[in-house]
Write a protein that holds these residues in place. Structure first.
Motif, PDB file in Angstrom:
ATOM      1  N   GLU A 283      37.060  27.494  26.965  1.00  0.00           N
ATOM      2  CA  GLU A 283      35.756  26.950  26.318  1.00  0.00           C
ATOM      3  C   GLU A 283      34.541  27.900  26.665  1.00  0.00           C
ATOM      4  O   GLU A 283      33.446  27.981  26.089  1.00  0.00           O
ATOM      5  N   LEU A 284      34.851  29.166  27.329  1.00  0.00           N
ATOM      6  CA  LEU A 284      34.053  29.996  27.888  1.00  0.00           C
ATOM      7  C   LEU A 284      33.577  30.945  26.776  1.00  0.00           C
ATOM      8  O   LEU A 284      34.421  31.512  25.960  1.00  0.00           O
ATOM      9  N   PRO A 285      32.272  31.357  26.735  1.00  0.00           N
ATOM     10  CA  PRO A 285      31.901  32.508  25.923  1.00  0.00           C
ATOM     11  C   PRO A 285      32.254  33.917  26.343  1.00  0.00           C
ATOM     12  O   PRO A 285      32.958  33.954  27.444  1.00  0.00           O
ATOM     13  N   SER A 286      32.345  34.828  25.579  1.00  0.00           N
ATOM     14  CA  SER A 286      32.965  36.293  25.973  1.00  0.00           C
ATOM     15  C   SER A 286      32.076  37.035  26.921  1.00  0.00           C
ATOM     16  O   SER A 286      32.564  37.864  27.669  1.00  0.00           O
ATOM     17  N   GLN A 287      30.644  36.496  27.042  1.00  0.00           N
ATOM     18  CA  GLN A 287      29.902  37.319  27.955  1.00  0.00           C
ATOM     19  C   GLN A 287      29.374  36.436  29.044  1.00  0.00           C
ATOM     20  O   GLN A 287      28.687  35.448  28.728  1.00  0.00           O
ATOM     21  N   TYR A 288      29.203  37.046  30.134  1.00  0.00           N
ATOM     22  CA  TYR A 288      28.710  36.330  31.351  1.00  0.00           C
ATOM     23  C   TYR A 288      28.620  37.039  32.558  1.00  0.00           C
ATOM     24  O   TYR A 288      29.216  38.326  32.554  1.00  0.00           O
ATOM     25  N   LEU A 289      27.828  36.665  33.421  1.00  0.00           N
ATOM     26  CA  LEU A 289      27.900  37.235  34.950  1.00  0.00           C
ATOM     27  C   LEU A 289      28.893  36.477  35.610  1.00  0.00           C
ATOM     28  O   LEU A 289      28.694  35.280  35.586  1.00  0.00           O
ATOM     29  N   GLU A 290      29.733  36.933  36.327  1.00  0.00           N
ATOM     30  CA  GLU A 290      30.689  36.551  37.410  1.00  0.00           C
ATOM     31  C   GLU A 290      30.448  36.724  38.591  1.00  0.00           C
ATOM     32  O   GLU A 290      30.244  38.117  38.943  1.00  0.00           O
ATOM     33  N   ILE A 291      30.338  35.789  39.466  1.00  0.00           N
ATOM     34  CA  ILE A 291      29.960  35.700  40.929  1.00  0.00           C
ATOM     35  C   ILE A 291      31.305  35.233  41.539  1.00  0.00           C
ATOM     36  O   ILE A 291      31.653  33.977  41.605  1.00  0.00           O
ATOM     37  N   THR A 292      32.112  36.026  42.697  1.00  0.00           N
ATOM     38  CA  THR A 292      33.260  35.623  43.230  1.00  0.00           C
ATOM     39  C   THR A 292      33.068  35.498  44.806  1.00  0.00           C
ATOM     40  O   THR A 292      32.744  36.521  45.371  1.00  0.00           O
ATOM     41  N   ILE A 293      33.058  34.290  45.305  1.00  0.00           N
ATOM     42  CA  ILE A 293      32.810  34.278  46.647  1.00  0.00           C
ATOM     43  C   ILE A 293      34.076  33.846  47.498  1.00  0.00           C
ATOM     44  O   ILE A 293      34.651  33.093  47.259  1.00  0.00           O
ATOM     45  N   GLN A 294      34.311  35.012  48.398  1.00  0.00           N
ATOM     46  CA  GLN A 294      35.495  34.580  49.184  1.00  0.00           C
ATOM     47  C   GLN A 294      35.277  34.549  50.744  1.00  0.00           C
ATOM     48  O   GLN A 294      34.248  35.156  51.259  1.00  0.00           O
ATOM     49  N   ARG A 295      36.171  33.983  51.455  1.00  0.00           N
ATOM     50  CA  ARG A 295      36.071  33.830  52.861  1.00  0.00           C
ATOM     51  C   ARG A 295      36.853  34.861  53.545  1.00  0.00           C
ATOM     52  O   ARG A 295      38.130  34.809  53.332  1.00  0.00           O
ATOM     53  N   PRO A 296      36.639  36.104  53.938  1.00  0.00           N
ATOM     54  CA  PRO A 296      37.534  37.100  54.414  1.00  0.00           C
ATOM     55  C   PRO A 296      38.228  36.514  55.889  1.00  0.00           C
ATOM     56  O   PRO A 296      39.193  36.876  56.057  1.00  0.00           O
ATOM     57  N   ASP A 297      37.663  35.782  56.523  1.00  0.00           N
ATOM     58  CA  ASP A 297      38.094  35.281  57.857  1.00  0.00           C
ATOM     59  C   ASP A 297      38.883  34.060  57.732  1.00  0.00           C
ATOM     60  O   ASP A 297      38.620  33.201  57.023  1.00  0.00           O
ATOM     61  N   GLU A 298      40.099  33.793  58.545  1.00  0.00           N
ATOM     62  CA  GLU A 298      40.801  32.709  58.781  1.00  0.00           C
ATOM     63  C   GLU A 298      40.068  31.595  59.204  1.00  0.00           C
ATOM     64  O   GLU A 298      40.055  30.504  58.957  1.00  0.00           O
TER      65      GLU A 298
END
Ligand code: ADP
Ligand code: MG
Length: 158
Positions: A112-127
């Motif tokens: 359902e998403l449009p083709s244009q957007y800003l995408e922010i991905t947040i990850q936790r690098p530590d266990e």
């Protein structure tokens, strides 16, 4: 672009910096596991827009509307959407209401998403669960968002 963020406060500051660069009808997808910091980032965006109301996770409502700032903030969380339930929300309408749209768990409505957007991905690098370190990746789809990403890069030290 990629950033390392070391605290809750620094994540809110990143949201505030990016929030100042946003224009009406822009869509930001927020990717990351539960507790990554998607809502924390959104708090900073709200502050940039002059929204004083406390930003809470919209998990039980899907969309929370904050209308008192310099432009509306539509904070969405697709986590609770059952299959097919997306029809209960008029996404197209939100994309045209002159506000900024921040969407958590967009992967659940991929089609359902449009083709244009800003995408922010947040990850936790530590266990370690209590670690406050986060890796933030920002990518852009579409010319308008490429421009926004360039402004975001220019706003960051080094
Ligand atoms: P999400 O919306 O991704 O599920 P939240 O923003 O609601 O996550 O929760 C993130 C939790 O992690 C909050 O309790 C926040 O205080 C904490 N936290 C610790 N360090 C950070 C950081 N660097 N960035 C974002 N949140 C952090
Ligand atoms: Mg959240």
């Amino acid at each position: 672009m990629e950033l390392t963020i070391n605290s809750d406060q620094a994540m809110q500051e990143l949201g505030q910096t990016i929030g100042q660069l946003l224009a009406p009808n822009e869509l930001i997808l927020l990717q990351g596991d539960l507790g990554a910091g998607k809502t924390t980032f959104t708090k900073g965006v709200a502050r940039a827009l002059g929204i004083k109301r406390i930003v809470k996770s919209p998990t039980f409502t899907i969309v929370r509307e904050y209308l008192e700032g310099k432009m509306p903030l539509f904070h969405m969380d697709m986590y609770r959407l059952e299959d097919g339930d997306i029809s209960s929300i008029d996404l197209e309408d939100y994309y045209q209401r002159g506000g900024v749209i921040l969407m958590e768990w967009p992967s659940l409505i991929q089609a359902e998403l449009p083709s244009q957007y800003l995408e922010i991905t947040i990850q936790r690098p530590d266990e370690e669960l209590l670690s406050t370190k986060r890796r933030v990746q920002i990518t852009a789809q579409g010319a308008k968002y490429q421009e926004l990403l360039a402004k975001i890069k220019a706003s960051q030290p080094n």
